[in-house]
Write an enzyme that holds these catalytic residues in place. Structure first.
Site, mmCIF file in Angstrom:
data_model
loop_
_atom_site.group_PDB
_atom_site.id
_atom_site.type_symbol
_atom_site.label_atom_id
_atom_site.label_comp_id
_atom_site.label_asym_id
_atom_site.label_seq_id
_atom_site.Cartn_x
_atom_site.Cartn_y
_atom_site.Cartn_z
ATOM 1 N N ARG A 1 26.613 55.336 8.005
ATOM 2 C CA ARG A 1 25.311 55.266 8.671
ATOM 3 C C ARG A 1 25.282 54.096 9.658
ATOM 4 O O ARG A 1 24.710 54.200 10.747
ATOM 5 C CB ARG A 1 24.189 55.149 7.632
ATOM 6 C CG ARG A 1 23.926 56.486 6.928
ATOM 7 C CD ARG A 1 23.252 56.335 5.579
ATOM 8 N NE ARG A 1 21.971 55.661 5.629
ATOM 9 C CZ ARG A 1 21.355 55.167 4.553
ATOM 10 N NH1 ARG A 1 21.904 55.290 3.353
ATOM 11 N NH2 ARG A 1 20.206 54.579 4.670
ATOM 12 N N LYS B 299 12.502 49.647 8.583
ATOM 13 C CA LYS B 299 11.667 50.536 9.411
ATOM 14 C C LYS B 299 10.579 51.195 8.561
ATOM 15 O O LYS B 299 9.408 51.184 8.906
ATOM 16 C CB LYS B 299 12.514 51.667 10.040
ATOM 17 C CG LYS B 299 13.658 51.191 10.896
ATOM 18 C CD LYS B 299 14.427 52.357 11.489
ATOM 19 C CE LYS B 299 15.228 53.199 10.505
ATOM 20 N NZ LYS B 299 16.341 52.475 9.851
ATOM 21 N N ARG C 137 17.921 57.157 -3.333
ATOM 22 C CA ARG C 137 18.433 58.154 -2.398
ATOM 23 C C ARG C 137 19.920 58.413 -2.594
ATOM 24 O O ARG C 137 20.673 57.493 -2.853
ATOM 25 C CB ARG C 137 18.171 57.692 -0.953
ATOM 26 C CG ARG C 137 16.789 58.042 -0.495
ATOM 27 C CD ARG C 137 16.391 57.366 0.784
ATOM 28 N NE ARG C 137 17.381 57.393 1.859
ATOM 29 C CZ ARG C 137 17.159 56.859 3.053
ATOM 30 N NH1 ARG C 137 15.996 56.288 3.327
ATOM 31 N NH2 ARG C 137 18.096 56.897 3.983
ATOM 32 N N ARG D 13 16.839 58.467 17.886
ATOM 33 C CA ARG D 13 18.030 57.835 17.325
ATOM 34 C C ARG D 13 19.242 58.024 18.218
ATOM 35 O O ARG D 13 20.331 57.573 17.866
ATOM 36 C CB ARG D 13 18.315 58.520 16.008
ATOM 37 C CG ARG D 13 18.548 57.615 14.852
ATOM 38 C CD ARG D 13 18.624 58.555 13.672
ATOM 39 N NE ARG D 13 19.086 57.940 12.496
ATOM 40 C CZ ARG D 13 18.270 57.504 11.538
ATOM 41 N NH1 ARG D 13 16.971 57.589 11.675
ATOM 42 N NH2 ARG D 13 18.787 57.000 10.460
HETATM 43 P P1 AP5 Z 1 13.541 50.272 4.228
HETATM 44 O O1 AP5 Z 1 12.210 49.920 4.798
HETATM 45 O O2 AP5 Z 1 13.611 51.409 3.289
HETATM 46 O O3 AP5 Z 1 14.599 50.413 5.438
HETATM 47 P P2 AP5 Z 1 14.766 51.530 6.544
HETATM 48 O O4 AP5 Z 1 15.017 50.822 7.843
HETATM 49 O O5 AP5 Z 1 13.643 52.498 6.497
HETATM 50 O O6 AP5 Z 1 16.137 52.143 6.070
HETATM 51 P P3 AP5 Z 1 16.615 53.634 5.904
HETATM 52 O O7 AP5 Z 1 17.768 53.618 4.984
HETATM 53 O O8 AP5 Z 1 15.464 54.534 5.588
HETATM 54 O O9 AP5 Z 1 17.119 53.925 7.347
HETATM 55 P P4 AP5 Z 1 18.065 55.047 7.794
HETATM 56 O O10 AP5 Z 1 17.878 54.960 9.259
HETATM 57 O O11 AP5 Z 1 19.449 54.948 7.326
HETATM 58 O O12 AP5 Z 1 17.502 56.328 7.043
HETATM 59 P P5 AP5 Z 1 16.538 57.513 7.494
HETATM 60 O O13 AP5 Z 1 15.769 57.936 6.315
HETATM 61 O O14 AP5 Z 1 15.833 57.183 8.741
HETATM 62 O O15 AP5 Z 1 14.120 48.953 3.525
HETATM 63 C C1 AP5 Z 1 15.338 48.981 2.796
HETATM 64 C C2 AP5 Z 1 15.220 48.156 1.501
HETATM 65 O O16 AP5 Z 1 15.062 46.788 1.828
HETATM 66 C C3 AP5 Z 1 14.004 48.522 0.629
HETATM 67 O O17 AP5 Z 1 14.377 48.411 -0.707
HETATM 68 C C4 AP5 Z 1 12.942 47.462 0.993
HETATM 69 O O18 AP5 Z 1 12.086 47.198 -0.096
HETATM 70 C C5 AP5 Z 1 13.812 46.262 1.336
HETATM 71 N N1 AP5 Z 1 13.265 45.480 2.440
HETATM 72 C C6 AP5 Z 1 12.671 45.946 3.582
HETATM 73 N N2 AP5 Z 1 12.338 44.924 4.413
HETATM 74 C C7 AP5 Z 1 12.762 43.792 3.777
HETATM 75 C C8 AP5 Z 1 12.709 42.400 4.119
HETATM 76 N N3 AP5 Z 1 12.166 41.978 5.275
HETATM 77 N N4 AP5 Z 1 13.234 41.514 3.239
HETATM 78 C C9 AP5 Z 1 13.780 41.934 2.063
HETATM 79 N N5 AP5 Z 1 13.851 43.216 1.671
HETATM 80 C C10 AP5 Z 1 13.346 44.143 2.519
HETATM 81 O O19 AP5 Z 1 17.603 58.653 7.838
HETATM 82 C C11 AP5 Z 1 18.428 59.209 6.820
HETATM 83 C C12 AP5 Z 1 19.361 60.254 7.419
HETATM 84 O O20 AP5 Z 1 18.588 61.331 7.975
HETATM 85 C C13 AP5 Z 1 20.256 59.788 8.574
HETATM 86 O O21 AP5 Z 1 21.429 59.177 8.097
HETATM 87 C C14 AP5 Z 1 20.507 61.109 9.304
HETATM 88 O O22 AP5 Z 1 21.479 61.875 8.649
HETATM 89 C C15 AP5 Z 1 19.170 61.822 9.181
HETATM 90 N N6 AP5 Z 1 18.254 61.532 10.293
HETATM 91 C C16 AP5 Z 1 17.019 60.936 10.188
HETATM 92 N N7 AP5 Z 1 16.446 60.832 11.401
HETATM 93 C C17 AP5 Z 1 17.322 61.367 12.300
HETATM 94 C C18 AP5 Z 1 17.297 61.521 13.723
HETATM 95 N N8 AP5 Z 1 16.258 61.098 14.454
HETATM 96 N N9 AP5 Z 1 18.380 62.109 14.308
HETATM 97 C C19 AP5 Z 1 19.431 62.543 13.582
HETATM 98 N N10 AP5 Z 1 19.513 62.405 12.226
HETATM 99 C C20 AP5 Z 1 18.461 61.818 11.585
HETATM 100 MG MG MG Z 2 13.497 54.538 6.019
#
Ligand code: AP5
Ligand code: MG
Ligand code: ZN
Length: 216
Positions: free
Chosen positions: A172, A13, A161, A88
């Site tokens: 997660r 994402k 992270r 979410r």
């Molecule tokens: P990356 O692009 O970083 O993936 P991502 O989908 O952004 O993953 P996140 O871990 O950020 O998602 P998340 O939903 O768990 O965390 P968030 O920060 O939103 O890619 C991952 C890796 O793969 C990278 O190294 C990249 O280089 C590589 N990659 C990407 N695409 C690739 C491909 N096609 N091929 C190969 N490699 C690839 O949320 C964190 C926490 O915040 C949650 O757990 C929760 O506690 C809280 N939170 C956030 N938003 C909310 C909400 N709306 N409601 C409630 N709690 C929330």
């Molecule tokens: Mg992310």
């Protein structure tokens, strides 16, 4: 244009929202990044969110809804934004509909990035980010062109992270399957949702999203 990218942790994402945001002049709105910034700054929101994030659970709907509502009002969002990691839950999606209506804004597309759980664990445990500009990298899939130097800004410090360990990733993923995947049903009937195969490489996923956006 305003659109959502949603998908499980590690689906890409943030990677895609960043690339597409730069290409189309749209602001990336990542609730995860905003919450991590609040934790690092030690604000009240950060204090409320810290333990929840580190356990891999979701913070309360009210908290993220108010963060997003305020952020969308800022002038840089006027030309369009990409929501990354929000909504979410179905309650967040319902609240988003209400607040966009109040602000006379539209939701033009919803992109689901699909990836199997096993690949996600590998993606997340190998992730690191430039501490200066936020560019995302991966130990195997996306290394900087020169080891230790950010391609984008030349920065030499990188961070990982705290919630990127295997145990927290499992929580997660569970939160995703239980609380976020119902969004497929919520948006599925609207005609604005498209799913893409997130297991392909970064540029192929970008291409699929662009085709999906063009077809909506
Ligand atoms: P990356 O692009 O970083 O993936 P991502 O989908 O952004 O993953 P996140 O871990 O950020 O998602 P998340 O939903 O768990 O965390 P968030 O920060 O939103 O890619 C991952 C890796 O793969 C990278 O190294 C990249 O280089 C590589 N990659 C990407 N695409 C690739 C491909 N096609 N091929 C190969 N490699 C690839 O949320 C964190 C926490 O915040 C949650 O757990 C929760 O506690 C809280 N939170 C956030 N938003 C909310 C909400 N709306 N409601 C409630 N709690 C929330
Ligand atoms: Mg992310
Ligand atoms: Zn950088």
């Amino acid at each position: 244009m305003n659109f959502i990218v949603f998908g499980p942790p590690g689906a890409g994402k943030g990677t895609q929202a960043r690339i597409l945001g730069e290409a189309r002049g749209l602001v990336q709105l990542s609730t995860g990044d905003m919450l991590r910034a609040a934790v690092a700054a030690g604000t009240d929101i950060g204090k409320q969110a810290k333990d929840i994030i580190e356990k891999g659970n979701l913070v309360s709907d009210d908290l993220v809804i108010s963060i997003i509502s305020d952020r969308i009002d800022e002038p840089d969002c006027a030309d369009g934004f990409i929501l990354d990691g929000f909504p979410r839950t179905v309650a967040q999606a319902e609240a988003l509909d209400v607040l966009l209506k109040e602000k006379a804004k539209t939701l033009d597309a919803v992109i689901e990035i699909k990836v199997d759980d096993e690949l996600l664990v590998e993606r997340i445990t190998g992730r690191f980010t430039c501490a200066k500009c936020g560019e995302g990298y991966h130990d195997t899939f996306h290394r900087p062109m020169k080891d230790g130097i950010c391609d984008k800004c030349g920065g030499t410090e990188f961070s990982r992270r705290k919630d990127d360990n295997e145990e927290t990733v499992r929580s997660r993923l569970e939160a995703y399957h239980e609380q976020t995947s119902p969004l497929v049903g919520y948006y599925g009937g609207t005609g604005r949702m498209k799913s893409v195969d997130g297991a392909q490489d970064i540029s192929s996923v970008k291409k699929q999203i662009e085709e999906a956006l063009a077809g909506l």
